[in-house]
Write a protein that holds these residues in place. Structure first.
Motif, PDB file in Angstrom:
ATOM      1  N   ALA A 144      26.919 -75.269 -38.242  1.00 17.90           N
ATOM      2  CA  ALA A 144      26.584 -74.765 -36.891  1.00 17.90           C
ATOM      3  C   ALA A 144      25.354 -73.774 -37.036  1.00 17.90           C
ATOM      4  O   ALA A 144      25.571 -72.976 -36.204  1.00 17.90           O
ATOM      5  N   ALA A 145      24.563 -73.721 -38.131  1.00 18.62           N
ATOM      6  CA  ALA A 145      23.761 -72.936 -38.222  1.00 18.62           C
ATOM      7  C   ALA A 145      22.729 -72.814 -36.921  1.00 18.62           C
ATOM      8  O   ALA A 145      22.305 -73.800 -36.160  1.00 18.62           O
ATOM      9  N   ARG A 146      22.614 -71.360 -36.485  1.00 26.33           N
ATOM     10  CA  ARG A 146      21.774 -70.969 -35.404  1.00 26.33           C
ATOM     11  C   ARG A 146      22.440 -71.198 -33.964  1.00 26.33           C
ATOM     12  O   ARG A 146      22.019 -70.980 -32.923  1.00 26.33           O
ATOM     13  N   MET A 147      23.742 -71.728 -34.028  1.00 29.71           N
ATOM     14  CA  MET A 147      24.571 -71.888 -32.875  1.00 29.71           C
ATOM     15  C   MET A 147      25.524 -70.939 -32.615  1.00 29.71           C
ATOM     16  O   MET A 147      25.867 -70.047 -33.473  1.00 29.71           O
ATOM     17  N   TYR A 148      25.760 -70.581 -31.332  1.00 31.93           N
ATOM     18  CA  TYR A 148      26.770 -69.630 -31.142  1.00 31.93           C
ATOM     19  C   TYR A 148      28.244 -70.229 -31.186  1.00 31.93           C
ATOM     20  O   TYR A 148      28.368 -71.344 -30.662  1.00 31.93           O
ATOM     21  N   ALA A 149      29.296 -69.371 -31.819  1.00 32.58           N
ATOM     22  CA  ALA A 149      30.730 -69.977 -31.880  1.00 32.58           C
ATOM     23  C   ALA A 149      31.576 -68.965 -31.977  1.00 32.58           C
ATOM     24  O   ALA A 149      31.086 -67.761 -32.197  1.00 32.58           O
TER      25      ALA A 149
ATOM     26  N   SER B 182      37.831 -51.412 -30.361  1.00 35.42           N
ATOM     27  CA  SER B 182      37.049 -52.221 -31.581  1.00 35.42           C
ATOM     28  C   SER B 182      35.547 -52.477 -31.174  1.00 35.42           C
ATOM     29  O   SER B 182      35.206 -53.229 -30.120  1.00 35.42           O
ATOM     30  N   VAL B 183      34.702 -52.176 -31.876  1.00 37.18           N
ATOM     31  CA  VAL B 183      33.228 -52.498 -31.755  1.00 37.18           C
ATOM     32  C   VAL B 183      32.920 -53.761 -32.781  1.00 37.18           C
ATOM     33  O   VAL B 183      32.970 -53.736 -33.995  1.00 37.18           O
ATOM     34  N   ALA B 184      32.384 -54.709 -31.965  1.00 35.28           N
ATOM     35  CA  ALA B 184      31.851 -56.007 -32.842  1.00 35.28           C
ATOM     36  C   ALA B 184      30.589 -55.510 -33.704  1.00 35.28           C
ATOM     37  O   ALA B 184      29.576 -55.054 -32.926  1.00 35.28           O
ATOM     38  N   VAL B 185      30.388 -56.055 -34.903  1.00 37.17           N
ATOM     39  CA  VAL B 185      29.109 -55.741 -35.554  1.00 37.17           C
ATOM     40  C   VAL B 185      29.022 -56.992 -36.560  1.00 37.17           C
ATOM     41  O   VAL B 185      29.918 -57.452 -37.294  1.00 37.17           O
ATOM     42  N   ALA B 186      27.887 -57.772 -36.356  1.00 38.59           N
ATOM     43  CA  ALA B 186      27.630 -59.064 -37.136  1.00 38.59           C
ATOM     44  C   ALA B 186      27.715 -58.573 -38.637  1.00 38.59           C
ATOM     45  O   ALA B 186      26.853 -57.639 -39.147  1.00 38.59           O
ATOM     46  N   SER B 187      28.353 -59.466 -39.447  1.00 36.33           N
ATOM     47  CA  SER B 187      28.327 -59.206 -40.846  1.00 36.33           C
ATOM     48  C   SER B 187      28.628 -60.618 -41.630  1.00 36.33           C
ATOM     49  O   SER B 187      28.874 -61.609 -40.780  1.00 36.33           O
ATOM     50  N   ASP B 188      28.930 -60.732 -42.727  1.00 37.18           N
ATOM     51  CA  ASP B 188      29.129 -61.942 -43.497  1.00 37.18           C
ATOM     52  C   ASP B 188      28.168 -62.873 -43.017  1.00 37.18           C
ATOM     53  O   ASP B 188      26.857 -62.701 -43.491  1.00 37.18           O
ATOM     54  N   ASP B 189      28.471 -64.106 -42.558  1.00 36.63           N
ATOM     55  CA  ASP B 189      27.525 -65.334 -42.381  1.00 36.63           C
ATOM     56  C   ASP B 189      27.036 -65.191 -40.891  1.00 36.63           C
ATOM     57  O   ASP B 189      26.455 -66.194 -40.419  1.00 36.63           O
ATOM     58  N   ALA B 190      27.259 -64.121 -40.085  1.00 35.97           N
ATOM     59  CA  ALA B 190      27.044 -64.244 -38.950  1.00 35.97           C
ATOM     60  C   ALA B 190      25.486 -63.563 -38.751  1.00 35.97           C
ATOM     61  O   ALA B 190      25.375 -62.478 -39.054  1.00 35.97           O
ATOM     62  N   MET B 191      24.734 -64.235 -37.857  1.00 41.97           N
ATOM     63  CA  MET B 191      23.311 -63.504 -37.643  1.00 41.97           C
ATOM     64  C   MET B 191      23.512 -62.584 -36.485  1.00 41.97           C
ATOM     65  O   MET B 191      22.480 -61.654 -36.250  1.00 41.97           O
ATOM     66  N   GLY B 192      24.338 -62.747 -35.683  1.00 44.11           N
ATOM     67  CA  GLY B 192      24.486 -62.017 -34.639  1.00 44.11           C
ATOM     68  C   GLY B 192      25.801 -61.931 -33.684  1.00 44.11           C
ATOM     69  O   GLY B 192      26.587 -62.846 -34.211  1.00 44.11           O
TER      70      GLY B 192
END
Length: 141
Positions: free
Chosen positions: A29-34, A96-106
């Motif tokens: 699901a690259a570039r999609m939100y999930a 808790s604050v969400a921060v994109a990491s691993d394979d998340a672009m945002g």
């Protein structure tokens, strides 16, 4: 020869009517939100997968996973993989604050209306529709 589907899980985290979504960097699901999620590792239960993926992709440590839905996601092309997706509602500390990491672009928090306007997998759209149908009505009371 038909192979068993690969196991994957995702986590639904809600705060104040908004749901946590990640923007995927990698297929399928690259570039999609999930919802944060991904493939199971050997020996993991679906609930463990959901909590691990939530932490890896957003930095948020979830708890109390409750199975919400299961999807069979067949491959759309012969080279694609077949998945069985377990979706869990989870809880987390509201600080808790969400921060994109691993394979998340945002990463971001979205209302159902905003989610319906984003490029999302059908399973996410289906879950959000079910979530807003079961939400208790707001009004005088």
């Amino acid at each position: 020869m038909q192979r068993q589907p690969e196991l994957a899980s995702s986590a639904i985290l809600e705060r104040d009517g908004r749901y946590l979504l990640v923007r995927r960097a990698n297929p399928p699901a690259a570039r999609m939100y999930a919802f944060p999620g991904g493939r199971a590792e050997p020996g993991e239960t679906p609930a463990e997968t959901a909590l691990r993926e939530l932490a890896e992709e957003t930095g948020i440590r979830g708890c109390n996973p409750v199975l919400f839905e299961v999807y069979d996601i067949p491959p759309r092309r012969p080279e694609n993989r077949h998945f069985q997706l377990f979706v869990f509602k989870v809880e987390a500390d509201s600080a808790s604050v969400a921060v994109a990491s691993d394979d998340a672009m945002g990463v971001g928090w979205f209302t159902p209306e905003e989610i319906f306007a984003l490029p999302v997998p059908e399973s996410v759209r289906d879950c959000v529709e079910k979530l807003i149908c079961i939400r208790p009505p707001v009004g005088p009371g």
